[in-house]
Design a protein around this motif. Structure first.
Motif, PDB file in Angstrom:
ATOM      1  N   PHE A   4      31.955 -98.248 -39.570  1.00 29.06           N
ATOM      2  CA  PHE A   4      31.999 -97.988 -41.079  1.00 29.06           C
ATOM      3  C   PHE A   4      30.716 -97.814 -41.583  1.00 29.06           C
ATOM      4  O   PHE A   4      29.401 -98.325 -41.377  1.00 29.06           O
ATOM      5  N   ARG A   5      30.726 -96.519 -42.288  1.00 29.44           N
ATOM      6  CA  ARG A   5      29.502 -96.115 -43.170  1.00 29.44           C
ATOM      7  C   ARG A   5      29.093 -96.814 -44.222  1.00 29.44           C
ATOM      8  O   ARG A   5      29.808 -97.349 -44.929  1.00 29.44           O
ATOM      9  N   VAL A   6      27.683 -97.264 -44.388  1.00 32.63           N
ATOM     10  CA  VAL A   6      27.244 -98.204 -45.253  1.00 32.63           C
ATOM     11  C   VAL A   6      25.912 -97.644 -45.713  1.00 32.63           C
ATOM     12  O   VAL A   6      25.177 -96.779 -45.060  1.00 32.63           O
ATOM     13  N   ILE A   7      25.687 -98.168 -46.886  1.00 31.74           N
ATOM     14  CA  ILE A   7      24.205 -97.976 -47.572  1.00 31.74           C
ATOM     15  C   ILE A   7      23.505 -99.304 -47.360  1.00 31.74           C
ATOM     16  O   ILE A   7      23.856-100.284 -48.170  1.00 31.74           O
ATOM     17  N   ALA A   8      22.240 -99.413 -46.525  1.00 34.45           N
ATOM     18  CA  ALA A   8      21.713-100.543 -46.277  1.00 34.45           C
ATOM     19  C   ALA A   8      20.421-100.751 -47.235  1.00 34.45           C
ATOM     20  O   ALA A   8      19.378-100.358 -46.833  1.00 34.45           O
ATOM     21  N   TYR A  14      25.048 -87.749 -35.291  1.00 31.73           N
ATOM     22  CA  TYR A  14      25.852 -88.266 -36.378  1.00 31.73           C
ATOM     23  C   TYR A  14      25.487 -87.489 -37.730  1.00 31.73           C
ATOM     24  O   TYR A  14      24.349 -86.871 -38.147  1.00 31.73           O
ATOM     25  N   ILE A  15      26.547 -87.006 -38.518  1.00 33.97           N
ATOM     26  CA  ILE A  15      26.270 -86.345 -39.744  1.00 33.97           C
ATOM     27  C   ILE A  15      26.342 -87.145 -41.062  1.00 33.97           C
ATOM     28  O   ILE A  15      27.476 -87.737 -41.332  1.00 33.97           O
ATOM     29  N   PRO A  16      25.138 -87.198 -41.622  1.00 35.29           N
ATOM     30  CA  PRO A  16      25.572 -88.369 -42.923  1.00 35.29           C
ATOM     31  C   PRO A  16      26.243 -87.862 -43.975  1.00 35.29           C
ATOM     32  O   PRO A  16      26.478 -86.639 -43.960  1.00 35.29           O
ATOM     33  N   MET A  17      26.787 -88.650 -44.395  1.00 33.25           N
ATOM     34  CA  MET A  17      27.813 -88.166 -45.650  1.00 33.25           C
ATOM     35  C   MET A  17      27.042 -88.149 -47.064  1.00 33.25           C
ATOM     36  O   MET A  17      27.381 -87.589 -48.112  1.00 33.25           O
ATOM     37  N   THR A  18      25.885 -88.955 -47.322  1.00 36.33           N
ATOM     38  CA  THR A  18      24.917 -88.826 -48.244  1.00 36.33           C
ATOM     39  C   THR A  18      23.699 -88.372 -48.222  1.00 36.33           C
ATOM     40  O   THR A  18      23.371 -87.992 -47.033  1.00 36.33           O
ATOM     41  N   HIS A  19      22.792 -88.460 -49.127  1.00 40.27           N
ATOM     42  CA  HIS A  19      21.195 -88.062 -49.006  1.00 40.27           C
ATOM     43  C   HIS A  19      20.644 -89.116 -48.862  1.00 40.27           C
ATOM     44  O   HIS A  19      19.322 -89.000 -48.888  1.00 40.27           O
TER      45      HIS A  19
END
Length: 358
Positions: free
Chosen positions: A263-267, A107-112
């Motif tokens: 769905f990509r999320v920030i937890a 998986y390639i993260p979209m954010t840091h």
């Protein structure tokens, strides 16, 4: 599948992943689909009756160096200690692809953000409302095998769970849930026939290409894997989109499918223990009517029987064992990061689909 865009998903029954057939991939639309055969009903030794097959969904968000679940081949005399496939490193312009041959893209993260993860929504049989939503932990396998429900106060109240089942139904009833007429159906059937003929021709030419093609593949990472029944080669691969579905050839939203939308999320919210508001009542989707199945003495399913998803009887669930967390979405509600669709069919029909696509 079980791997697509850095996520591994598989359907399990009888303590093993179910084999998959006829994989189709739409990379531009982030969709992938495959067919799985429904396991036969299991004999309950206590009641001497056949019971519907229970199933569970396994989801893993792959991180660099993580072993891919269920990719370890069976031991052989030549290889007594086989090893699984591993997720490779994150892509880098300075990385030599040949050093990471036969690895799977993680998986390639979209954010840091270290809190970036995936929220998975599970839908059955074209229903607009998800059965379950769950949050993935990077590098850990997440299991989903039940729907959480609310028990009515008249029955004691509280939280319960209902396990996932495949239920047999009469074929004529199952067909009522499908759009058999469709729009431009004949044209779509002809397009699919031509597409599978192109695939067959390419597979024959690939087999004749010999070592040159094998050498090229050893320098490529794998984007997609799918389970097979062959003990010596339990996994198949797909790294191109020449035969992928077209935009106007979307999978049907109908009876006979399990869909998992990612769905990509920030937890980043607070983790709360024991707090959950079930979307379903304990008796939602109860159906005690005659399913019209014809079953032999050995539990074999007759030809005029198909399947749908169903749920076992409610089991009391301790709220202290569950947790919830608030997340911030990265992907829009209509643009999931990836969608996995499993079309489930009876064993004979699934094998027929496989034969038709070779």
């Amino acid at each position: 599948m079980p791997c697509f865009k850095g996520i591994a998903v598989s359907i399990h029954a009888n303590s093993a992943p179910i084999a998959e057939y006829g994989m189709q991939k739409q990379s531009r639309l982030s969709r992938i689909s495959t067919y799985i055969p429904v396991p036969q009903p299991q004999l309950n030794p206590d009641t001497s009756k056949h019971e519907p097959a229970k199933f569970a969904i396994s989801i893993t968000l792959l991180t660099p160096g993580h072993p891919i679940p269920y990719t370890t081949p069976k031991a052989t005399p030549d290889c007594p200690n086989p090893k699984p496939l591993y997720a490779g490193p994150l892509p880098s312009s300075s990385t030599d692809p040949s050093k990471h041959a036969n690895t799977v893209t993680p998986y390639i993260p979209m954010t840091h953000s270290e809190n970036e993860t995936i929220a998975a929504y599970i839908y059955f049989d074209g229903r607009a409302k998800e059965e379950v939503a769950t949050l993935l932990r990077p590098g850990e396998e997440t299991w989903v095998n039940s729907r959480w429900v609310q028990v009515p106060e008249s029955e004691g109240g509280g939280l319960a769970e209902r396990e996932f089942l495949f239920r047999e139904v009469g074929l004529e009833r199952w067909l009522n849930g499908l759009d058999l007429k469709g729009h431009d159906a004949a044209e779509k059937v002809e397009k699919r026939r031509q597409k599978f003929e192109r695939r067959h021709r390419r597979q024959k030419s690939s087999a004749q290409a010999g070592d040159d093609l094998d050498l090229e593949k050893t320098h490529r990472t794998r984007d997609t894997l799918t389970y097979r029944l062959d003990d010596q080669a339990p996994l198949g691969t797909s790294d191109d989109d020449e035969d992928s579905l077209s935009d106007d050839d979307e999978p049907p939203e109908a009876t006979g499918q399990i869909k998992v939308a990612m769905f990509r999320v920030i937890a980043s919210g607070e983790i709360k223990k024991g707090e959950y508001s079930p979307q379903f009542d304990a008796h939602d989707d109860d159906d005690d009517s005659d399913s019209g199945n014809k079953e032999g003495s050995n539990g074999a399913i007759d030809a005029d029987v198909e399947h749908t998803t169903s749920f076992a009887k409610p089991k009391t669930l301790d709220p202290k064992t569950i947790s919830t967390q608030t997340v911030t979405g990265i992907d829009g509600p209509e643009k999931p990061y990836a969608v996995f669709t499993f079309f489930y069919r009876g064993q004979r029909k699934c094998l027929f689909i496989l034969a038709a696509r070779i």
